[in-house]
Motif scaffolding. Structure first.
Motif, PDB file in Angstrom:
ATOM      1  N   VAL A   5       0.845  -1.191   0.000  1.00 57.54           N
ATOM      2  CA  VAL A   5       0.000   0.000   0.000  1.00 57.54           C
ATOM      3  C   VAL A   5       0.880   1.240   0.000  1.00 57.54           C
ATOM      4  O   VAL A   5       1.648   1.471   0.951  1.00 57.54           O
ATOM      5  N   GLU A   6       0.750   2.028  -1.058  1.00 60.61           N
ATOM      6  CA  GLU A   6       1.513   3.266  -1.163  1.00 60.61           C
ATOM      7  C   GLU A   6       0.759   4.421  -0.514  1.00 60.61           C
ATOM      8  O   GLU A   6      -0.474   4.440  -0.507  1.00 60.61           O
ATOM      9  N   LEU A  20       7.301   9.260  -0.170  1.00 59.50           N
ATOM     10  CA  LEU A  20       6.343   8.192  -0.398  1.00 59.50           C
ATOM     11  C   LEU A  20       6.669   7.018   0.503  1.00 59.50           C
ATOM     12  O   LEU A  20       7.839   6.756   0.804  1.00 59.50           O
ATOM     13  N   SER A  21       5.636   6.314   0.908  1.00 68.50           N
ATOM     14  CA  SER A  21       5.803   5.107   1.713  1.00 68.50           C
ATOM     15  C   SER A  21       5.127   3.939   1.020  1.00 68.50           C
ATOM     16  O   SER A  21       4.082   4.111   0.379  1.00 68.50           O
ATOM     17  N   CYS A  22       5.734   2.793   1.157  1.00 73.51           N
ATOM     18  CA  CYS A  22       5.163   1.546   0.647  1.00 73.51           C
ATOM     19  C   CYS A  22       5.107   0.586   1.835  1.00 73.51           C
ATOM     20  O   CYS A  22       6.145   0.071   2.262  1.00 73.51           O
ATOM     21  N   ALA A  23       3.916   0.389   2.350  1.00 68.00           N
ATOM     22  CA  ALA A  23       3.737  -0.462   3.522  1.00 68.00           C
ATOM     23  C   ALA A  23       3.316  -1.855   3.080  1.00 68.00           C
ATOM     24  O   ALA A  23       2.346  -2.019   2.335  1.00 68.00           O
ATOM     25  N   ARG A  72      14.629   1.472   3.379  1.00 71.79           N
ATOM     26  CA  ARG A  72      13.629   0.549   3.918  1.00 71.79           C
ATOM     27  C   ARG A  72      13.845   0.350   5.414  1.00 71.79           C
ATOM     28  O   ARG A  72      14.974   0.426   5.907  1.00 71.79           O
ATOM     29  N   ASP A  73      12.747   0.085   6.069  1.00 70.25           N
ATOM     30  CA  ASP A  73      12.763  -0.245   7.490  1.00 70.25           C
ATOM     31  C   ASP A  73      12.042  -1.585   7.611  1.00 70.25           C
ATOM     32  O   ASP A  73      10.803  -1.631   7.649  1.00 70.25           O
ATOM     33  N   ASN A  77       8.180  -3.033   8.020  1.00 71.18           N
ATOM     34  CA  ASN A  77       7.662  -3.556   6.737  1.00 71.18           C
ATOM     35  C   ASN A  77       7.375  -2.427   5.753  1.00 71.18           C
ATOM     36  O   ASN A  77       6.386  -2.470   5.005  1.00 71.18           O
ATOM     37  N   THR A  78       8.231  -1.440   5.727  1.00 67.58           N
ATOM     38  CA  THR A  78       7.965  -0.242   4.929  1.00 67.58           C
ATOM     39  C   THR A  78       9.200   0.179   4.140  1.00 67.58           C
ATOM     40  O   THR A  78      10.324   0.126   4.659  1.00 67.58           O
ATOM     41  N   VAL A  79       8.961   0.576   2.918  1.00 65.14           N
ATOM     42  CA  VAL A  79       9.992   1.144   2.055  1.00 65.14           C
ATOM     43  C   VAL A  79       9.598   2.578   1.740  1.00 65.14           C
ATOM     44  O   VAL A  79       8.419   2.873   1.509  1.00 65.14           O
ATOM     45  N   TYR A  80      10.595   3.450   1.732  1.00 67.30           N
ATOM     46  CA  TYR A  80      10.350   4.871   1.519  1.00 67.30           C
ATOM     47  C   TYR A  80      11.018   5.349   0.234  1.00 67.30           C
ATOM     48  O   TYR A  80      12.039   4.812  -0.193  1.00 67.30           O
TER      49      TYR A  80
END
Length: 125
Positions: A5-6, A20-23, A72-73, A77-80
């Motif tokens: 989910v962006e 932007l975040s990608c969860a 990423r973290d 579970n998230t990429v920025y």
């Protein structure tokens, strides 16, 4: 099924910044390379940036080098995707994608396992 989910898109003036975040839906995301792609109206979807599962490999398209930073973290579970000095040419829908075969396979489209739904970025005065 890994769900992505962006978020973080929006309207920004030229020269502005967005993150932007990608969860991802679960911890299995930590095994995937994650990439950001974008698609502008009437244009093909293009690779923007990618990061390996360990963050050891990063890759960017030439036009965003020095302006965009992917990170990423895995604990979250998230990429920025940090974007600075945005231009109207950066206007597009941005998607994140996950692939098990690394950044290069993501970049070339050889192995993309999951896509997010996208978030709109509009750069305009």
């Amino acid at each position: 099924q890994l769900q992505l989910v962006e978020s973080g898109g929006g309207l920004v003036q030229p020269g502005g910044s967005l993150r932007l975040s990608c969860a991802a839906s679960d911890r299995s995301a930590s095994w995937y390379a994650i990439g950001w792609f974008r698609q502008a109206p009437g244009k093909k979807r293009e690779f923007v940036a990618g990061i390996s599962f360990s963050s050891g490999k990063l890759d960017y398209r030439d036009s965003v080098k020095g302006r965009f930073t992917i990170s990423r973290d895995n604990a979250k579970n998230t990429v920025y995707l940090q974007m600075i000095n945005l231009t109207p040419e950066d206007t597009a829908t941005y998607y994140c994608a996950a692939g098990l075969n690394g950044v290069e396979a993501l970049k070339n489209g050889d192995r993309i396992d999951f896509w997010g739904q996208g978030t709109q970025v509009t750069v305009s005065s």
